[in-house]
Design an enzyme around this catalytic site. Structure first.
Site: not given
Length: 234
Positions: A47, A118
């Site tokens: 991701s 993230k």
């Protein structure tokens, strides 16, 4: 005692000089460093490509936000709450649980199932939406320049954008980030179960947003430390 015999060492010297005590002290110091200063972490998914690759070991600075709050663009590691669950709960395998513990301590092996990495896109009070006319994320009215984004969702002005039917999956409605919360997106936008993951459909559920909370932030990712060929700062 003869003049040639050395006086017996004090008990505390015998204890602190033993190999077992020194080994215990090393573990205590190592534990304190991991708890309060720096912690290794294994990147579990794709991701964050191409900034981070699956299997990268990164160093997380746990003191980064002692004097200043997290900022836009920071790559952070945080403990995700139940809103980030993407599937049904499964029974805990004792062997996998042990491996996760080793991974969390050393950075070599799987990390916690709810520990994510993230990039911060929105901080408390900021309003974030997507997209601008040319397909960029907009924060407080300003389109972002994001050279780190990899394989974003398709977006073609006038053909596949936020006004067409169907709309581009890149689009999501404006949202104001709550207090003590952070809007997180992955650099690999089309392969990231991030804050906007459930909000990118044409009819998102009312509570589609997922946040990283201030108290759940482990720290700031500052460097790739393994493999050797990928040593770099972040």
């Amino acid at each position: 005692m003869s003049a040639t015999e050395a006086p017996p060492r004090p008990r505390w010297r015998r204890v602190t000089g033993s190999a077992w005590f020194q080994l215990l002290l090393a573990f205590v110091v190592f534990g304190l460093i991991l708890s309060f200063v720096a912690k290794p972490y294994v990147v579990p998914s794709a991701s964050m490509q191409n900034t981070l690759q699956p299997g990268d070991r990164i160093l997380v600075n746990r003191l980064a936000y002692v004097a200043a709050p997290p900022g836009d663009g920071d790559v952070i590691v945080f403990d995700a709450d139940s809103t980030w669950d993407t599937g049904p709960a499964t029974a805990v395998n004792p062997i996998k649980a042990a491996l996760r513990w080793v991974g969390e301590v050393t950075g070599f092996g799987p990390s916690g199932s709810h520990t994510l990495v993230k990039r911060i896109i929105g901080t408390p009070g900021q309003t974030v939406k997507c997209c601008s006319a040319d397909g960029r994320v907009v924060v407080d009215g300003h389109p972002l320049d994001e050279p780190y984004v990899f394989q974003d969702f398709p977006f073609q002005p006038g053909t596949l954008d936020c006004t067409t039917t169907p709309a581009s999956s890149r689009c999501f409605a404006a949202v104001t980030v709550p207090k003590d919360s952070y809007l997180m997106l992955g650099d690999h936008r089309s392969d990231s179960a991030d804050s906007a993951y459930l909000c990118r459909s044409g009819f998102p559920p009312p509570e589609c947003w997922r946040w990283a909370h201030r108290d759940d932030i482990v720290g700031k990712a500052v460097a790739v430390i393994w493999p050797i060929g990928r040593w770099s700062g972040l």
